[in-house]
Scaffold this active site. Structure first.
Site, PDB file in Angstrom:
ATOM      1  N   HIS A 120      23.386  36.627  13.446  1.00 43.29           N
ATOM      2  CA  HIS A 120      22.226  36.300  14.274  1.00 43.29           C
ATOM      3  C   HIS A 120      21.714  37.504  15.066  1.00 43.29           C
ATOM      4  O   HIS A 120      20.633  37.452  15.665  1.00 43.29           O
ATOM      5  CB  HIS A 120      22.566  35.151  15.241  1.00 43.29           C
ATOM      6  CG  HIS A 120      21.429  34.215  15.477  1.00 43.29           C
ATOM      7  ND1 HIS A 120      20.140  34.481  15.082  1.00 43.29           N
ATOM      8  CD2 HIS A 120      21.384  33.000  16.087  1.00 43.29           C
ATOM      9  CE1 HIS A 120      19.346  33.490  15.437  1.00 43.29           C
ATOM     10  NE2 HIS A 120      20.081  32.569  16.037  1.00 43.29           N
ATOM     11  N   ASP A 153      17.007  36.343  12.106  1.00 39.57           N
ATOM     12  CA  ASP A 153      16.493  35.239  12.908  1.00 39.57           C
ATOM     13  C   ASP A 153      16.653  33.929  12.158  1.00 39.57           C
ATOM     14  O   ASP A 153      16.694  33.894  10.919  1.00 39.57           O
ATOM     15  CB  ASP A 153      15.021  35.455  13.249  1.00 39.57           C
ATOM     16  CG  ASP A 153      14.805  36.656  14.164  1.00 39.57           C
ATOM     17  OD1 ASP A 153      15.741  36.970  14.929  1.00 39.57           O
ATOM     18  OD2 ASP A 153      13.726  37.272  14.093  1.00 39.57           O
TER      19      ASP A 153
END
Length: 450
Positions: free
Chosen positions: A422, A426
């Site tokens: 992450h 995204d």
């Protein structure tokens, strides 16, 4: 007669130390030229160390589970001729045993309670140096055998035996604490095993449970040293989980059409080119989706804060073997057709399971597929193979009723459980990447359109 010392060889690629996994010989045993004497583990692969000469084992340089530096003494042999060390030079004392790190060498890296935390043969008493003929041979406290009653060690006492003896006892189903020892310092020899087996000796129930009692209390324990490939897996998983903030995205995919295509391809070409599984078709879908989302086919250097994207796909295939999980790499998977991909996956899987995969075959992946086949479950949360940024997890195929054009029809459904770094990926990009894979699998003609 002379002594020949075999040192830990330089295995290459800047490796300064390796982990000693198993001895293939024992003190007092004979070794033939080119015979494998030990197995060691680098950060990627298991390596067998052969002997360049024939001789008799005088001493072993360490215990399974210990880290040994390149160039350190691995094993000392008595050989015909002068050998490669000066006459009269005594073998160096082996390092002290480290019960918490290295306990026993067994065929499956498992240790029974009564066989754990024993010194290796390298700590065996040695004759005094010639310069001090009157000095008695040192005997470590742990080398003395405790109280014996009717040939059985008292509770808590550990039997002394070489790795080869332990391995043979394991194969025979014999617990060493019940074997009367005749060797120096109470050590169990091969001859003791032979005598015990000839007398009809059998393995005793672990923990003293009565035989034949299916509901009898069981108090046995196992202490399993984490070593070799399992230790590398543990370190790698801890690094990935503690370093990478994972996001996992799960999507259901209708694989009815791609499975029908696979069946047609196998019917037409299976005998000539080999049978296809779903995996090479999925690999093709991942490769094409990565062209649309190049941030997925990448590696992230945490220290330099640089993401490197790759045009070529070095496709990692998570592969289970008897000793643990490895990730062999299909090099430049983008250049292979379905049958070439299937053949390379099969070749690499065989190499891993036979312990023959090379360091190069286990390095350099840029994105990984993890599949447990028919036991893949409904949902999984795969751990990213650091320093990659994405992993695609495959769950099992289930046939379920679905509504299609107002009709209830049977369809083959499969979930993809994919994890992403992450910091780099995204959530929206992760979802769109998986949807790109889904489109190609649900409309398999797209697998052949670029």
């Amino acid at each position: 007669m002379g002594h020949h010392v075999i040192k830990m060889p330089d295995i290459g690629e800047g490796i300064a130390e390796v982990e000693l996994i198993a001895w293939k010989v024992e003190v007092g045993g004979t070794v033939a030229e080119d015979e494998v004497v030990a197995e060691v583990m680098t950060d990627k692969a298991m390596v067998e160390i052969p002997s360049p000469v024939a001789g008799t084992v005088v001493s072993l340089g360490g215990q399974p589970g210990e880290m040994m530096a390149v160039g350190s003494e691995l094993i000392r042999l008595e050989v015909e001729g002068a050998g490669n060390v000066k006459a009269g030079a005594a073998a160096p004392e082996a390092p002290a045993a480290k019960p918490a790190e290295s306990k026993v060498d067994t065929p499956k890296a498992e240790t029974r309670k009564d066989e754990a935390a024993k010194p290796a043969p390298a700590a065996e008493p040695k004759p005094a140096a010639p310069a001090k003929p009157a000095a008695p041979a040192p005997v470590a406290k742990s080398e003395t055998r405790g109280a014996v009653t009717n040939g059985v060690l008292a509770a808590g006492e550990q039997p002394l035996a070489s790795p080869a003896v332990r391995r043979r006892a394991w194969d025979l189903g014999i617990e060493l604490r019940y074997v009367p020892a005749t060797g120096p310092g109470g050590r169990i020899l091969q001859a003791d095993l032979d005598a015990y087996a000839a007398a009809g000796g059998k393995a005793q129930p672990v923990g003293g449970a009565a035989s034949g009692g299916g509901y009898a209390r069981r108090t046995g324990e196992q202490q399993i040293p984490i070593m070799g490939l399992r230790r590398k897996i543990a370190q790698k998983m801890q690094q990935s989980w503690s370093t990478i903030p994972h996001i996992t995205y799960v999507e259901e995919i209708d694989v009815t059409e791609v499975e029908a295509l696979r069946a047609q391809l196998n019917a037409r070409w299976g005998k000539e080119r080999g049978k296809l599984t779903l995996l090479p078709l999925l690999a093709r879908a991942v490769i094409l989706a990565a062209r649309d989302y190049p941030q997925m086919n990448a590696r992230f250097d945490d220290e330099a804060n640089i993401v490197t994207r790759y045009e070529g796909v070095q496709l990692g295939i998570a592969t289970q073997s008897a000793v643990g999980l490895s990730v062999p790499v299909v090099a430049h998977a983008e250049s292979l057709d379905l049958w070439q991909t299937a053949g390379e996956i099969a070749r690499l899987a065989t190499a891993v399971r036979e312990g023959k995969a090379t360091r190069e075959e286990l390095s350099g992946s840029t994105i990984t597929i993890s599949s447990l086949g028919p036991v893949g479950g409904v949902v999984s949360t795969p751990i990213i193979n650091h320093p990659e940024v994405a992993i695609v997890g495959v769950n099992r195929i289930i046939e379920r009723p679905m509504f299609q054009n107002g009709q209830v029809v049977a369809r083959k459904l499969m979930n993809l459980s994919s994890s992403f770094d992450h910091r780099i990926v995204d959530g929206m990009d992760a979802a769109e990447f998986v949807q790109a894979i889904r489109r190609r699998l649900e409309t398999p003609a797209l697998l052949f359109v670029e």
